[in-house]
Motif scaffolding. Structure first.
Motif, short mmCIF file in Angstrom:
data_model
loop_
_atom_site.label_atom_id
_atom_site.label_comp_id
_atom_site.label_asym_id
_atom_site.label_seq_id
_atom_site.Cartn_x
_atom_site.Cartn_y
_atom_site.Cartn_z
N TYR A 1 0.84 -1.23 -0.22
CA TYR A 1 -0.11 -0.03 -0.07
C TYR A 1 0.97 1.32 -0.02
O TYR A 1 0.62 2.24 -0.84
CB TYR A 1 -0.81 -0.08 1.11
N LEU A 2 1.79 1.31 1.00
CA LEU A 2 2.83 2.47 1.04
C LEU A 2 3.68 2.51 -0.24
O LEU A 2 3.87 3.63 -0.86
CB LEU A 2 3.62 2.31 2.26
N ARG A 3 4.02 1.37 -0.77
CA ARG A 3 4.85 1.49 -1.96
C ARG A 3 4.22 2.03 -3.04
O ARG A 3 4.69 2.74 -4.23
CB ARG A 3 5.57 -0.03 -2.37
N LEU A 4 3.11 1.53 -3.16
CA LEU A 4 2.02 2.24 -4.39
C LEU A 4 1.66 3.75 -4.27
O LEU A 4 1.57 4.28 -5.20
CB LEU A 4 1.10 1.22 -4.73
N THR A 5 1.71 4.15 -3.01
CA THR A 5 1.10 5.44 -2.84
C THR A 5 2.39 6.49 -2.96
O THR A 5 2.38 7.44 -3.70
CB THR A 5 0.94 5.45 -1.15
N ASP A 6 3.47 5.89 -2.69
CA ASP A 6 4.98 6.68 -2.85
C ASP A 6 6.12 5.92 -2.82
O ASP A 6 6.69 5.92 -1.54
CB ASP A 6 4.90 8.14 -2.05
N PRO A 7 6.60 5.31 -3.84
CA PRO A 7 7.96 4.40 -3.54
C PRO A 7 8.92 5.12 -3.06
O PRO A 7 9.84 4.57 -2.33
CB PRO A 7 8.02 4.22 -5.04
N SER A 8 9.13 6.45 -3.28
CA SER A 8 10.38 7.10 -2.69
C SER A 8 10.36 7.07 -1.12
O SER A 8 11.40 7.49 -0.76
CB SER A 8 10.61 8.52 -3.33
N SER A 9 9.37 7.19 -0.50
CA SER A 9 9.28 7.40 0.73
C SER A 9 8.75 6.22 1.60
O SER A 9 8.40 6.05 2.83
CB SER A 9 8.32 8.52 1.11
N SER A 10 8.48 4.80 0.87
CA SER A 10 7.95 3.62 1.49
C SER A 10 9.09 2.99 1.99
O SER A 10 10.25 3.11 1.91
CB SER A 10 7.04 2.98 0.53
N PRO A 11 8.83 2.29 3.20
CA PRO A 11 10.02 1.73 3.94
C PRO A 11 10.19 0.58 3.34
O PRO A 11 9.51 -0.20 2.59
CB PRO A 11 9.00 1.15 5.30
N ILE A 12 11.52 0.23 3.36
CA ILE A 12 12.28 -0.72 2.78
C ILE A 12 12.24 -2.07 3.43
O ILE A 12 11.85 -3.23 3.05
CB ILE A 12 13.79 -0.52 2.28
N VAL A 13 12.27 -1.90 4.74
CA VAL A 13 12.29 -3.25 5.53
C VAL A 13 10.96 -3.60 6.21
O VAL A 13 10.48 -4.56 5.67
CB VAL A 13 13.59 -3.31 6.59
N SER A 14 10.62 -2.73 7.03
CA SER A 14 9.40 -3.09 7.79
C SER A 14 8.74 -1.70 7.99
O SER A 14 9.26 -0.71 8.05
CB SER A 14 9.68 -3.85 9.14
N VAL A 15 7.36 -1.95 7.90
CA VAL A 15 6.47 -0.54 8.32
C VAL A 15 6.50 -0.28 9.89
O VAL A 15 6.31 -0.96 10.66
CB VAL A 15 4.74 -0.88 8.01
#
Length: 166
Positions: free
Chosen positions: A42-56
């Motif tokens: 959900y976060l990756r689709l919303t904004d890949p540049s600010s989505s967490p890489i490892v865990s939310v």
């Protein structure tokens, strides 16, 4: 007075019933699913540049679960309350509230830049949901609130005339 109470139920066009009772609630449940059970996606689709890489982060996870709950509330309100009545006043009241929510929802993505509102060639799945689908819902709500495809205006006028005539 009987004329007013018997005429508060109006014909609601099948397009409104299809969208507000089935399509939009289902889409809201899909949003709830992703926010609650697929938070990284959900976060990756919303904004890949600010989505967490490892865990939310925990705070983000809590907020997404709250968002998921609100999506479910949205779906249940629309599907159950509107399904329970054909009273045009109830439909207008609920749909006006959802139109206000549409405006807030569209504003919430402004941080992604103005292109998010119009650059359809760059949209991903969540952008189609966050922007295009919200545009469609808002447009249908505006049409409904304007009386397009409902028999409410003529019936209300006739009802008022009957009451005045005695």
């Amino acid at each position: 007075m009987a004329a007013l109470s018997s005429n508060k139920t109006q014909n609601i066009h099948h397009i409104y019933r299809l969208f507000f009772l089935y399509i939009e609630p289902l889409a809201s449940v899909v949003g709830a699913y992703y926010a609650f059970l697929q938070p990284k996606e959900y976060l990756r689709l919303t904004d890949p540049s600010s989505s967490p890489i490892v865990s939310v982060p925990l705070s983000t996870s809590i907020i997404l679960q709250q968002l998921s709950n609100l999506y479910l509330l949205f779906a249940l309100n629309e599907a159950l309350v509107l399904r329970a009545t054909s009273d045009i006043r109830v439909w207008r009241t609920l749909l006006f509230g959802l139109l206000v929510a549409d405006i807030g929802h569209l504003y919430s993505v402004h941080g992604l830049g103005s292109a998010i509102y119009w650059d359809v060639l760059r949209w991903n799945a969540i952008d189609w949901g966050n922007v295009a689908f919200v545009y469609a819902g808002a447009a249908l709500r505006i049409c409904f609130l304007a009386g397009l495809g409902t028999s409410s205006q003529g019936v209300q006028r006739r009802s008022a005339c009957r009451v005045l005539e005695g």
